[in-house]
Design a protein around this motif. Structure first.
Motif, PDB file in Angstrom:
ATOM      1  N   LEU A 156     -12.089  12.722   1.737  1.00  0.00           N
ATOM      2  CA  LEU A 156     -12.063  14.119   1.308  1.00  0.00           C
ATOM      3  C   LEU A 156     -10.782  14.418   0.536  1.00  0.00           C
ATOM      4  O   LEU A 156     -10.824  15.014  -0.549  1.00  0.00           O
ATOM      5  CB  LEU A 156     -12.164  15.049   2.531  1.00  0.00           C
ATOM      6  N   LEU A 157      -9.657  13.991   1.073  1.00  0.00           N
ATOM      7  CA  LEU A 157      -8.372  14.281   0.437  1.00  0.00           C
ATOM      8  C   LEU A 157      -8.219  13.545  -0.891  1.00  0.00           C
ATOM      9  O   LEU A 157      -7.726  14.114  -1.873  1.00  0.00           O
ATOM     10  CB  LEU A 157      -7.230  13.937   1.394  1.00  0.00           C
ATOM     11  N   GLN A 158      -8.653  12.292  -0.935  1.00  0.00           N
ATOM     12  CA  GLN A 158      -8.567  11.540  -2.193  1.00  0.00           C
ATOM     13  C   GLN A 158      -9.484  12.150  -3.250  1.00  0.00           C
ATOM     14  O   GLN A 158      -9.104  12.245  -4.416  1.00  0.00           O
ATOM     15  CB  GLN A 158      -8.907  10.072  -1.965  1.00  0.00           C
ATOM     16  N   THR A 159     -10.661  12.579  -2.842  1.00  0.00           N
ATOM     17  CA  THR A 159     -11.589  13.229  -3.776  1.00  0.00           C
ATOM     18  C   THR A 159     -10.984  14.521  -4.317  1.00  0.00           C
ATOM     19  O   THR A 159     -11.261  14.920  -5.444  1.00  0.00           O
ATOM     20  CB  THR A 159     -12.932  13.524  -3.073  1.00  0.00           C
ATOM     21  N   SER A 160     -10.121  15.145  -3.513  1.00  0.00           N
ATOM     22  CA  SER A 160      -9.466  16.393  -3.922  1.00  0.00           C
ATOM     23  C   SER A 160      -8.189  16.152  -4.716  1.00  0.00           C
ATOM     24  O   SER A 160      -7.463  17.093  -5.023  1.00  0.00           O
ATOM     25  CB  SER A 160      -9.157  17.236  -2.681  1.00  0.00           C
ATOM     26  N   GLY A 161      -7.871  14.883  -5.012  1.00  0.00           N
ATOM     27  CA  GLY A 161      -6.748  14.575  -5.886  1.00  0.00           C
ATOM     28  C   GLY A 161      -5.487  14.080  -5.199  1.00  0.00           C
ATOM     29  O   GLY A 161      -4.500  13.789  -5.877  1.00  0.00           O
ATOM     30  N   LEU A 162      -5.477  13.976  -3.882  1.00  0.00           N
ATOM     31  CA  LEU A 162      -4.302  13.453  -3.196  1.00  0.00           C
ATOM     32  C   LEU A 162      -4.334  11.934  -3.236  1.00  0.00           C
ATOM     33  O   LEU A 162      -5.396  11.328  -3.288  1.00  0.00           O
ATOM     34  CB  LEU A 162      -4.250  13.937  -1.748  1.00  0.00           C
ATOM     35  N   ARG A 163      -3.148  11.318  -3.210  1.00  0.00           N
ATOM     36  CA  ARG A 163      -3.032   9.870  -3.251  1.00  0.00           C
ATOM     37  C   ARG A 163      -2.675   9.358  -1.865  1.00  0.00           C
ATOM     38  O   ARG A 163      -1.747   9.848  -1.227  1.00  0.00           O
ATOM     39  CB  ARG A 163      -1.967   9.462  -4.266  1.00  0.00           C
ATOM     40  N   PHE A 164      -3.397   8.346  -1.400  1.00  0.00           N
ATOM     41  CA  PHE A 164      -3.162   7.751  -0.091  1.00  0.00           C
ATOM     42  C   PHE A 164      -1.862   6.954  -0.091  1.00  0.00           C
ATOM     43  O   PHE A 164      -1.580   6.207  -1.016  1.00  0.00           O
ATOM     44  CB  PHE A 164      -4.328   6.829   0.278  1.00  0.00           C
ATOM     45  N   VAL A 165      -1.070   7.115   0.994  1.00  0.00           N
ATOM     46  CA  VAL A 165       0.178   6.378   1.150  1.00  0.00           C
ATOM     47  C   VAL A 165       0.127   5.484   2.387  1.00  0.00           C
ATOM     48  O   VAL A 165       0.407   4.292   2.315  1.00  0.00           O
ATOM     49  CB  VAL A 165       1.393   7.334   1.235  1.00  0.00           C
ATOM     50  N   ALA A 166      -0.243   6.043   3.542  1.00  0.00           N
ATOM     51  CA  ALA A 166      -0.244   5.270   4.788  1.00  0.00           C
ATOM     52  C   ALA A 166      -1.162   5.933   5.811  1.00  0.00           C
ATOM     53  O   ALA A 166      -1.505   7.113   5.689  1.00  0.00           O
ATOM     54  CB  ALA A 166       1.169   5.165   5.350  1.00  0.00           C
ATOM     55  N   ALA A 167      -1.530   5.142   6.823  1.00  0.00           N
ATOM     56  CA  ALA A 167      -2.368   5.657   7.912  1.00  0.00           C
ATOM     57  C   ALA A 167      -1.846   5.145   9.246  1.00  0.00           C
ATOM     58  O   ALA A 167      -1.294   4.050   9.336  1.00  0.00           O
ATOM     59  CB  ALA A 167      -3.823   5.227   7.721  1.00  0.00           C
ATOM     60  N   ASN A 168      -2.041   5.955  10.261  1.00  0.00           N
ATOM     61  CA  ASN A 168      -1.695   5.601  11.643  1.00  0.00           C
ATOM     62  C   ASN A 168      -0.266   5.093  11.783  1.00  0.00           C
ATOM     63  O   ASN A 168      -0.017   4.031  12.337  1.00  0.00           O
ATOM     64  CB  ASN A 168      -2.690   4.570  12.187  1.00  0.00           C
ATOM     65  N   VAL A 169       0.669   5.875  11.296  1.00  0.00           N
ATOM     66  CA  VAL A 169       2.087   5.549  11.401  1.00  0.00           C
ATOM     67  C   VAL A 169       2.553   6.014  12.783  1.00  0.00           C
ATOM     68  O   VAL A 169       2.496   7.200  13.094  1.00  0.00           O
ATOM     69  CB  VAL A 169       2.902   6.233  10.282  1.00  0.00           C
ATOM     70  N   ARG A 170       2.991   5.049  13.601  1.00  0.00           N
ATOM     71  CA  ARG A 170       3.325   5.348  14.989  1.00  0.00           C
ATOM     72  C   ARG A 170       4.821   5.222  15.266  1.00  0.00           C
ATOM     73  O   ARG A 170       5.461   4.274  14.840  1.00  0.00           O
ATOM     74  CB  ARG A 170       2.585   4.390  15.918  1.00  0.00           C
ATOM     75  N   TYR A 171       5.305   6.200  16.003  1.00  0.00           N
ATOM     76  CA  TYR A 171       6.662   6.192  16.540  1.00  0.00           C
ATOM     77  C   TYR A 171       6.554   6.577  18.011  1.00  0.00           C
ATOM     78  O   TYR A 171       5.524   7.107  18.445  1.00  0.00           O
ATOM     79  CB  TYR A 171       7.552   7.214  15.811  1.00  0.00           C
ATOM     80  N   ARG A 172       7.617   6.368  18.750  1.00  0.00           N
ATOM     81  CA  ARG A 172       7.605   6.756  20.166  1.00  0.00           C
ATOM     82  C   ARG A 172       7.375   8.246  20.324  1.00  0.00           C
ATOM     83  O   ARG A 172       6.802   8.695  21.313  1.00  0.00           O
ATOM     84  CB  ARG A 172       8.916   6.373  20.832  1.00  0.00           C
TER      85      ARG A 172
END
Length: 130
Positions: free
Chosen positions: A30-46
C-alpha cells in the motif's frame, strides 16, 4: 498413548507470525503504491520494534502495522496505545542515532497502517515525537 497436535498443520489457518508477516507485506505494498520507498522491515531493539521504515521524499517514515480480526475491542487503530508509541519512538531514536541523526536533525513521521478484518486504514502522522 494418544498424540497431541502441535498446531503446526492447521490447514488454511495462519499462525500469528504468518498473519503479521502477511499484513506487513500488505501495508508495504500500500505504501509503495502510494509513492513511499521501502528502506527496512522488522528492525528490532531491546526497547521496541519498527515494523516498516519507509522514505517519503526527504522524510523518514516509521510505520506501525496493526491487525485485528474484527472491531470487537476497538479495532486495529485503537490498539496503538501510548505505551506502544513510546516503544516505537525509542526504537526510531536508536535507528536514527545509528545513522548519525536524531529527531532534531532529521525529518520524520510516525504512521500507522491499521487493518481491521479486511478494512485497511493508513494514518499518516498518527502521532509525534513530542
Amino acid at each position: 498413548m494418544e498424540s497431541v497436535s502441535s498446531g503446526a498443520d492447521r490447514s488454511g489457518i495462519l499462525s500469528r507470525q504468518q498473519q503479521g508477516a502477511k499484513r506487513e507485506r500488505q501495508a508495504r505494498q500500500l505504501l509503495q503504491t502510494s509513492g513511499l520507498r521501502f528502506v527496512a522491515a522488522n528492525v528490532r531493539y531491546r526497547t521496541g520494534e519498527i515494523d516498516l521504515i519507509m522514505r517519503d521524499r526527504q522524510v523518514w517514515v516509521f510505520v506501525e502495522v496493526r491487525y485485528r480480526r474484527d472491531a470487537r475491542f476497538g479495532g486495529a487503530a485503537a490498539s496503538v496505545t501510548r505505551s506502544k508509541q513510546q516503544k516505537l519512538l525509542r526504537a526510531a531514536a536508536l535507528w536514527l542515532s545509528s545513522r548519525g541523526q536524531s529527531f532534531d536533525t532529521a525529518d520524520c513521521r510516525f504512521d500507522v497502517v491499521a487493518i481491521t478484518g479486511e478494512q485497511v486504514e493508513w494514518l499518516p502522522n498518527a502521532f509525534t515525537a513530542e
